[in-house]
Design an enzyme around this catalytic site. Sequence first.
Site, PDB file in Angstrom:
ATOM      1  N   LYS A  99       0.932  -0.877  -0.057  1.00 22.61           N
ATOM      2  CA  LYS A  99       0.180  -0.174   0.170  1.00 22.61           C
ATOM      3  C   LYS A  99       0.994   1.382   0.139  1.00 22.61           C
ATOM      4  O   LYS A  99       0.651   2.181  -0.316  1.00 22.61           O
ATOM      5  CB  LYS A  99      -1.233  -0.246   1.198  1.00 22.61           C
ATOM      6  CG  LYS A  99      -2.124  -0.955   1.096  1.00 22.61           C
ATOM      7  CD  LYS A  99      -3.135  -1.522   2.540  1.00 22.61           C
ATOM      8  CE  LYS A  99      -4.329  -2.304   2.455  1.00 22.61           C
ATOM      9  NZ  LYS A  99      -5.124  -2.380   3.489  1.00 22.61           N
ATOM     10  N   ASP A 121     -10.118   2.319   2.739  1.00 21.33           N
ATOM     11  CA  ASP A 121      -9.783   2.068   3.387  1.00 21.33           C
ATOM     12  C   ASP A 121     -10.651   2.560   4.800  1.00 21.33           C
ATOM     13  O   ASP A 121     -10.781   2.311   5.797  1.00 21.33           O
ATOM     14  CB  ASP A 121      -8.955   1.522   4.521  1.00 21.33           C
ATOM     15  CG  ASP A 121      -8.041  -0.324   3.966  1.00 21.33           C
ATOM     16  OD1 ASP A 121      -9.375  -0.926   2.952  1.00 21.33           O
ATOM     17  OD2 ASP A 121      -6.936  -0.208   3.543  1.00 21.33           O
TER      18      ASP A 121
HETATM   19  P1  NAP Z   1       1.747  -2.419   9.368  1.00 20.95           P
HETATM   20  O1  NAP Z   1       1.263  -1.505   8.081  1.00 20.95           O
HETATM   21  O2  NAP Z   1       2.057  -4.228   8.342  1.00 20.95           O
HETATM   22  O3  NAP Z   1       0.996  -3.221  10.279  1.00 20.95           O
HETATM   23  C1  NAP Z   1       1.218  -3.596  11.664  1.00 20.95           C
HETATM   24  C2  NAP Z   1       1.070  -3.519  13.023  1.00 20.95           C
HETATM   25  O4  NAP Z   1       1.010  -4.776  14.006  1.00 20.95           O
HETATM   26  C3  NAP Z   1       2.356  -1.930  13.717  1.00 20.95           C
HETATM   27  O5  NAP Z   1       1.649  -1.722  14.266  1.00 20.95           O
HETATM   28  C4  NAP Z   1       3.242  -4.028  14.135  1.00 20.95           C
HETATM   29  O6  NAP Z   1       4.143  -3.089  15.643  1.00 20.95           O
HETATM   30  C5  NAP Z   1       1.643  -4.478  15.274  1.00 20.95           C
HETATM   31  N1  NAP Z   1       2.353  -6.097  15.523  1.00 20.95           N
HETATM   32  C6  NAP Z   1       3.034  -7.243  14.460  1.00 20.95           C
HETATM   33  N2  NAP Z   1       3.145  -7.414  14.886  1.00 20.95           N
HETATM   34  C7  NAP Z   1       2.947  -7.681  16.167  1.00 20.95           C
HETATM   35  C8  NAP Z   1       3.146  -8.959  17.905  1.00 20.95           C
HETATM   36  N3  NAP Z   1       3.024  -9.774  17.616  1.00 20.95           N
HETATM   37  N4  NAP Z   1       2.660  -7.740  18.753  1.00 20.95           N
HETATM   38  C9  NAP Z   1       1.924  -6.387  18.572  1.00 20.95           C
HETATM   39  N5  NAP Z   1       1.823  -5.967  17.485  1.00 20.95           N
HETATM   40  C10 NAP Z   1       1.731  -6.345  16.055  1.00 20.95           C
HETATM   41  O7  NAP Z   1       0.070  -3.653   8.831  1.00 20.95           O
HETATM   42  P2  NAP Z   1      -1.189  -3.239   8.302  1.00 20.95           P
HETATM   43  O8  NAP Z   1      -1.556  -2.779   6.871  1.00 20.95           O
HETATM   44  O9  NAP Z   1      -1.245  -2.096   9.776  1.00 20.95           O
HETATM   45  O10 NAP Z   1      -2.812  -3.580   9.085  1.00 20.95           O
HETATM   46  C11 NAP Z   1      -2.560  -4.047   9.945  1.00 20.95           C
HETATM   47  C12 NAP Z   1      -4.175  -5.181  10.065  1.00 20.95           C
HETATM   48  O11 NAP Z   1      -5.238  -4.878   9.834  1.00 20.95           O
HETATM   49  C13 NAP Z   1      -3.447  -6.396   9.306  1.00 20.95           C
HETATM   50  O12 NAP Z   1      -4.286  -7.619   9.901  1.00 20.95           O
HETATM   51  C14 NAP Z   1      -4.969  -6.605   8.036  1.00 20.95           C
HETATM   52  O13 NAP Z   1      -5.071  -7.653   8.244  1.00 20.95           O
HETATM   53  C15 NAP Z   1      -5.467  -5.473   9.682  1.00 20.95           C
HETATM   54  N6  NAP Z   1      -6.488  -5.203   7.857  1.00 20.95           N
HETATM   55  C16 NAP Z   1      -7.746  -4.937   7.647  1.00 20.95           C
HETATM   56  C17 NAP Z   1      -8.706  -4.108   6.699  1.00 20.95           C
HETATM   57  C18 NAP Z   1      -9.496  -4.642   6.799  1.00 20.95           C
HETATM   58  O14 NAP Z   1     -10.532  -4.318   5.529  1.00 20.95           O
HETATM   59  N7  NAP Z   1     -10.440  -5.254   7.677  1.00 20.95           N
HETATM   60  C19 NAP Z   1      -7.941  -3.140   6.194  1.00 20.95           C
HETATM   61  C20 NAP Z   1      -6.679  -3.258   5.818  1.00 20.95           C
HETATM   62  C21 NAP Z   1      -6.067  -3.696   6.913  1.00 20.95           C
HETATM   63  P3  NAP Z   1       5.998  -2.523  15.280  1.00 20.95           P
HETATM   64  O15 NAP Z   1       4.841  -1.477  14.448  1.00 20.95           O
HETATM   65  O16 NAP Z   1       6.071  -2.457  16.863  1.00 20.95           O
HETATM   66  O17 NAP Z   1       6.243  -4.045  14.313  1.00 20.95           O
END
Ligand code: NAP
Length: 268
Positions: A67, A104
């Site tokens: 993204k 989103d």
């Molecule tokens: P991203 O940019 O990779 O960010 C991931 C986030 O999760 C970061 O804040 C990371 O913390 C944290 N994290 C990962 N593993 C962790 C752990 N073991 N313990 C604590 N924190 C952890 O991903 P994103 O695009 O923001 O997406 C995040 C989530 O939203 C995903 O599960 C995705 O599937 C979901 N999502 C859903 C939709 C929907 O339509 N429903 C749309 C978009 C996203 P750090 O900074 O410390 O690494």
Amino acid sequence: MREPGRLVLLGHPVSQSLSPRFQNAALIDAGLPLRYEAIDVEPSRFEAVLGDLRAEGVAGNVTVPFKERTHDACDRLTLLAERVGAVNVFWVDADGQLIGDNSDVGGFDATARTLLGDIPRDLSVGVLGAGGAAAGVLAAVEQWPGCVAHVYNRTPERARQLAERFGTFAQPVDDIGVVAGADLVVNATSVGLRDDALPIDPALIPRGARVIDLVYKRGETRFVHALRARGIRACDGLEMLIEQGALAFERWFGIAPNRAVMWEAVRR
Ligand code: NAP
């Protein structure tokens, strides 16, 4: 805008995505002779693949981990995509320019309205996570009258940088208890995506709170089940997924898809 000749979802991995299922159902329902296909793109080839698709006039969606890279590759961005710093919808306009948008934010906003049963206002919002999804949540919350947000992240520096980008309504916090005590708690981390781990202890969240878990799974997430067992109103990210897809469809074709058909396709 140029009518797309092809629709794709770019991600890595993408095989688990529900988007082809409900987008293809909506295309058939609308009588549009196109298929929506998921393409697993090797990260080192992403910009080259996007360049080829742009030359073909392809439109589509982008998911993890592309993204932010799509945001950087677009010729023009909507104000919302610029605000979030991430693109999940793209298309090519009549001049061959690659345009990026972010649906989103609208998907999250619709989910919050359904859960709250009202227009969100005067709420404290606790956000877990500081990645692209958390930025989308903050872009929605800043439009809600009288709302403030607290952001907690495993890596505190990222929470600080994200909150700073959004200004005074968003504050980074080092104490997860502050997020747990909010009126609306949002899990915007990827915790629970690949296993049944919980992003926060549900016992920390008071019964009157509302919770949105952006993660979605068949049969809902363990986090949502644990919250409901405590009497807390909670939902997972499925409505957000479908609504962001419906808003993307509107961008590509200028008409609303049949949302009931989309829901039926994912429930089947
Ligand atoms: P991203 O940019 O990779 O960010 C991931 C986030 O999760 C970061 O804040 C990371 O913390 C944290 N994290 C990962 N593993 C962790 C752990 N073991 N313990 C604590 N924190 C952890 O991903 P994103 O695009 O923001 O997406 C995040 C989530 O939203 C995903 O599960 C995705 O599937 C979901 N999502 C859903 C939709 C929907 O339509 N429903 C749309 C978009 C996203 P750090 O900074 O410390 O690494």
